[in-house]
Scaffold this motif. Sequence first.
Motif, PDB file in Angstrom:
ATOM      1  N   PHE A 456      33.813  32.259  42.286  1.00 20.24           N
ATOM      2  CA  PHE A 456      32.950  32.620  43.400  1.00 20.24           C
ATOM      3  C   PHE A 456      33.650  33.710  44.206  1.00 20.24           C
ATOM      4  O   PHE A 456      34.523  33.438  45.014  1.00 20.24           O
ATOM      5  CB  PHE A 456      32.679  31.380  44.259  1.00 20.24           C
ATOM      6  CG  PHE A 456      31.766  31.632  45.423  1.00 20.24           C
ATOM      7  CD1 PHE A 456      30.399  31.760  45.240  1.00 20.24           C
ATOM      8  CD2 PHE A 456      32.273  31.746  46.710  1.00 20.24           C
ATOM      9  CE1 PHE A 456      29.549  31.982  46.325  1.00 20.24           C
ATOM     10  CE2 PHE A 456      31.432  31.965  47.799  1.00 20.24           C
ATOM     11  CZ  PHE A 456      30.073  32.087  47.599  1.00 20.24           C
ATOM     12  N   ASN A 457      33.267  34.947  43.974  1.00 20.97           N
ATOM     13  CA  ASN A 457      34.031  36.088  44.493  1.00 20.97           C
ATOM     14  C   ASN A 457      33.330  36.820  45.633  1.00 20.97           C
ATOM     15  O   ASN A 457      33.642  37.984  45.906  1.00 20.97           O
ATOM     16  CB  ASN A 457      34.308  37.072  43.347  1.00 20.97           C
ATOM     17  CG  ASN A 457      35.119  36.446  42.235  1.00 20.97           C
ATOM     18  OD1 ASN A 457      36.134  35.812  42.487  1.00 20.97           O
ATOM     19  ND2 ASN A 457      34.670  36.622  41.007  1.00 20.97           N
ATOM     20  N   ALA A 508      46.771  40.777  54.034  1.00 20.31           N
ATOM     21  CA  ALA A 508      45.710  41.103  53.072  1.00 20.31           C
ATOM     22  C   ALA A 508      44.428  40.374  53.439  1.00 20.31           C
ATOM     23  O   ALA A 508      43.329  40.936  53.402  1.00 20.31           O
ATOM     24  CB  ALA A 508      46.150  40.728  51.659  1.00 20.31           C
ATOM     25  N   ARG A 509      44.559  39.117  53.806  1.00 23.55           N
ATOM     26  CA  ARG A 509      43.380  38.336  54.192  1.00 23.55           C
ATOM     27  C   ARG A 509      42.751  38.900  55.458  1.00 23.55           C
ATOM     28  O   ARG A 509      41.522  39.002  55.576  1.00 23.55           O
ATOM     29  CB  ARG A 509      43.782  36.875  54.391  1.00 23.55           C
ATOM     30  CG  ARG A 509      42.621  35.906  54.418  1.00 23.55           C
ATOM     31  CD  ARG A 509      43.060  34.475  54.673  1.00 23.55           C
ATOM     32  NE  ARG A 509      44.259  34.137  53.939  1.00 23.55           N
ATOM     33  CZ  ARG A 509      45.423  33.845  54.512  1.00 23.55           C
ATOM     34  NH1 ARG A 509      45.545  33.858  55.831  1.00 23.55           N
ATOM     35  NH2 ARG A 509      46.464  33.547  53.781  1.00 23.55           N
ATOM     36  N   PRO A 548      30.365  42.609  35.749  1.00 29.81           N
ATOM     37  CA  PRO A 548      30.180  43.049  37.138  1.00 29.81           C
ATOM     38  C   PRO A 548      30.804  42.120  38.170  1.00 29.81           C
ATOM     39  O   PRO A 548      31.368  42.590  39.163  1.00 29.81           O
ATOM     40  CB  PRO A 548      28.651  43.105  37.270  1.00 29.81           C
ATOM     41  CG  PRO A 548      28.164  43.380  35.880  1.00 29.81           C
ATOM     42  CD  PRO A 548      29.105  42.633  34.986  1.00 29.81           C
ATOM     43  N   ASP A 549      30.703  40.815  37.931  1.00 24.77           N
ATOM     44  CA  ASP A 549      31.285  39.856  38.874  1.00 24.77           C
ATOM     45  C   ASP A 549      32.804  40.031  38.966  1.00 24.77           C
ATOM     46  O   ASP A 549      33.398  39.959  40.041  1.00 24.77           O
ATOM     47  CB  ASP A 549      30.936  38.434  38.429  1.00 24.77           C
ATOM     48  CG  ASP A 549      31.356  37.388  39.441  1.00 24.77           C
ATOM     49  OD1 ASP A 549      31.687  37.753  40.578  1.00 24.77           O
ATOM     50  OD2 ASP A 549      31.348  36.191  39.095  1.00 24.77           O
ATOM     51  N   VAL A 550      33.442  40.264  37.828  1.00 23.61           N
ATOM     52  CA  VAL A 550      34.888  40.466  37.808  1.00 23.61           C
ATOM     53  C   VAL A 550      35.253  41.801  38.458  1.00 23.61           C
ATOM     54  O   VAL A 550      36.250  41.897  39.196  1.00 23.61           O
ATOM     55  CB  VAL A 550      35.432  40.376  36.371  1.00 23.61           C
ATOM     56  CG1 VAL A 550      36.923  40.673  36.333  1.00 23.61           C
ATOM     57  CG2 VAL A 550      35.154  38.995  35.781  1.00 23.61           C
ATOM     58  N   TYR A 555      37.936  44.911  42.967  1.00 24.35           N
ATOM     59  CA  TYR A 555      37.975  45.893  44.044  1.00 24.35           C
ATOM     60  C   TYR A 555      38.373  45.252  45.371  1.00 24.35           C
ATOM     61  O   TYR A 555      39.074  45.875  46.172  1.00 24.35           O
ATOM     62  CB  TYR A 555      36.632  46.613  44.147  1.00 24.35           C
ATOM     63  CG  TYR A 555      36.394  47.548  42.988  1.00 24.35           C
ATOM     64  CD1 TYR A 555      37.251  48.618  42.751  1.00 24.35           C
ATOM     65  CD2 TYR A 555      35.328  47.356  42.108  1.00 24.35           C
ATOM     66  CE1 TYR A 555      37.052  49.472  41.667  1.00 24.35           C
ATOM     67  CE2 TYR A 555      35.125  48.211  41.024  1.00 24.35           C
ATOM     68  CZ  TYR A 555      35.998  49.269  40.810  1.00 24.35           C
ATOM     69  OH  TYR A 555      35.809  50.105  39.742  1.00 24.35           O
ATOM     70  N   GLN A 556      37.960  44.026  45.607  1.00 29.95           N
ATOM     71  CA  GLN A 556      38.417  43.335  46.815  1.00 29.95           C
ATOM     72  C   GLN A 556      39.913  43.068  46.759  1.00 29.95           C
ATOM     73  O   GLN A 556      40.638  43.312  47.738  1.00 29.95           O
ATOM     74  CB  GLN A 556      37.669  42.009  46.983  1.00 29.95           C
ATOM     75  CG  GLN A 556      36.266  42.115  47.507  1.00 29.95           C
ATOM     76  CD  GLN A 556      35.730  40.755  47.874  1.00 29.95           C
ATOM     77  OE1 GLN A 556      36.159  40.151  48.850  1.00 29.95           O
ATOM     78  NE2 GLN A 556      34.789  40.271  47.088  1.00 29.95           N
TER      79      GLN A 556
END
Length: 816
Positions: A456-457, A508-509, A548-550, A555-556
Amino acid sequence: MIVPTSTYRIQFRNGMTFDRVVKAVPCLRDLGVSHLYASPIFTAVKGSSHGYDVTNCNEIDPDLGGRQGFERLSEALKHEGMGLILDVVPNHMAASVENPWWTHVLKFGGSSRYSNYFDIDWSERLTLPVLGKAFDQALADGEIVLRPDQSTSEWHLAYFDTLLPLNPASVTSVADPADPREIANVHNAQAWRLIHWKDAASHLSYRRFFEVTGLVGLRVEEDDVFDASHALILDLVRSRQVQGLRLDHIDGLTDPTSYLRRLRKKIGPDVFLVVEKILGKAETLPFDWPVQGTTGYEFITALSNLFIEPEGAGAIGESYASIAGASSNYRQGLREAKSLMVEQNFRGETRRLIRLARSSRTDLSEDEIGKAIKEILVAFPVYRTYGQQGALDQQDAAVLQRVLVEAAQHLEHHDALDWIGSVLLDGSQPEFRARLQQLSGPIMAKAVEDTLFYRFNRLLAANEVGGDPGSDPGGIEAFHELMMERQKRQPTGLSATSTHDTKRGEDARALLYTLSEDPDDWTAAVARWRSLNARYLTDLSGRTVPEPDVEWMLYQALAGMWPGNGPDAENTTRRFTEYVEKAVREAKLATSWTNVDEAYENAVKAYAAALVSTENASFRRDLIETIGPFVAAGAVNSLSQTLIKLTAPGIPDIYQGSEASDFSLVDPDNRRRVDFERLSRTARGGREERGDDFQRRKHQMIRTVLHLRRNHPDLFEEGSYLPILAKGRRERNVVAYARCLGSLTLIVVASRIMLGDITTGTFSAGAGFWENTVLESPSINGPFTELLTGREVHQDSLGLGELLGHEPVALLMTRR
């Protein structure tokens, strides 16, 4: 009890020794740290990178410097007036021949004097999941041989480099050590048997730590095991070289409550004690635990809910759903991940529960019982309950009732569920209840932290240990409620922002929180980058990799680590691709740790490496330009969350190196050795570090407030928490509160939701941004001293134009 005013976490190993830390102690004292908080220091498996695989509970690891090195560290801390908190591992030890207790059990089985030390089912031979294939095939292939030890002449069964001790009576005469029949006969004469490592999930005769077969459960509920495994720990406490203990994985114990009571009795009332315990939403620590609190993961969740913008997170969720499909449904994903754990990864532990239940209810089929147990484990909203003798207490009973109601919705027949629910409530089947309680925690942890958080990204900043990224953030009001509750229930628990187990570093968070503030810009950027880097995609039998999900996840993750990547491009590539490999394996969709798809992993890692390659100049320029505003707003978030951690209810825990910055990825990246010399230069504003104003500001803030805490410990331990509301146009952009005790008052003011409003080159939006926005504090009047800058604030209205016109945070002190 000497309650720490702050802790500083040190990860020993990986080159971090006692003597290295001794050199850093004066710097830590100058920072204001009151207690060093050490990862496990007892002898572990040779080459261990973490120390949780203990082989000797009663020896300080020679690789760290041994007892003499520890004594030098103890003296250095004493000289600086600092205390020491040790990380203790009561739940498990290494299932390794380096562990003398385990070796004795391998030799003598159930007759070993240590056979009751470990949680082993002796109704069968001890299973050792070390083979890469079935035993008969490994034997036929000549991979298993008999081999004498050169120094002792004792025979071992050897599987490549693994040497297993043999019962002396089974090898009184070895005629042909290469004969497969003789090897098989010797193997069959042991108290253990070798099995394929993949069979551990479905059949293992000992309790392991989560899915780690190299860690065997320790039965500390037995008096002799407790005494033997805690001898050195208690000696260090009694000698006053250790002032506090941090207890690892308390939920893994058979009876955490009884263990904690026994430990408290042994160490006395004056030793600081915290537990690693993941609290679910609205969950509190059991009231009868004699501890000061947790290690602070719930505090990270509170910050996440404060800094994520709810509407923006929802908008990002809509864009994410358009490319992720079913993966964007968090609740469904949670059910699927927990079902996977029950049915596959912990299949053997679940089957043991079924056998225990059926031994008492032979009229119920295995299928009925198995379905009921599965639905109970899937429905648990928290890690576990804690019932032992008799009925569950009120809090646990309420949790279980919720579980039973939820489980019933997924079952056609309820006979097995009703019976299991009744014995869990009344405790009439104590072993069954104990085993289920020990299993629900690992299933929750592995399903959520190590599976769903990699599937869940939507917004990775919310995917943190103890978090609930499927829920909407609560904002300022919810944060105040949580802090008032924290002050009431565990004012001396630790407040963490980075740990050795967090999915990414605190800075980072903090940066990734800001993506929720401009979802349109971020989603447009991801779409643009996917198009720009489409040439790096791989076609695997008609499947485009990465999916696409990966890509969305990559990128995040890259944006979060980018500000801290440094000039070493090769090191950045290694860190990022190692993270990517772990992420796709933990997701357990296209590949996993147990079923590696090398072609898939290589394709994803190649794509990731292309993203950070210096040859991909057009993307790098776009990335740097796009994330610039997010980085600036993230820096404000970092400073704000740091000030909140330092002043809100709880004891601030500084993770090694994060006093400057922490843009690390998940372990092992976050366990890298700290360069204390560089940190010292940063604190002094050395020439090499002058370009990073953020690091110096953060370091100086921590130093200022930690010394304040040392000078006024009662204010933070006993002082009330008073929310302060802002009124005006920018009221949503600030969180404020007061800590009050007697005549002393401290007011904390921190910016939030500041993307796009930060003046270039600064950390503030300017006085004009805050015009007509004031803090409403009818009972607190000036004058004030602003402690971070030393300036005097005389007005009583607390206008934010003056307070935050040049800095993103303010810390005011006054005496009434």
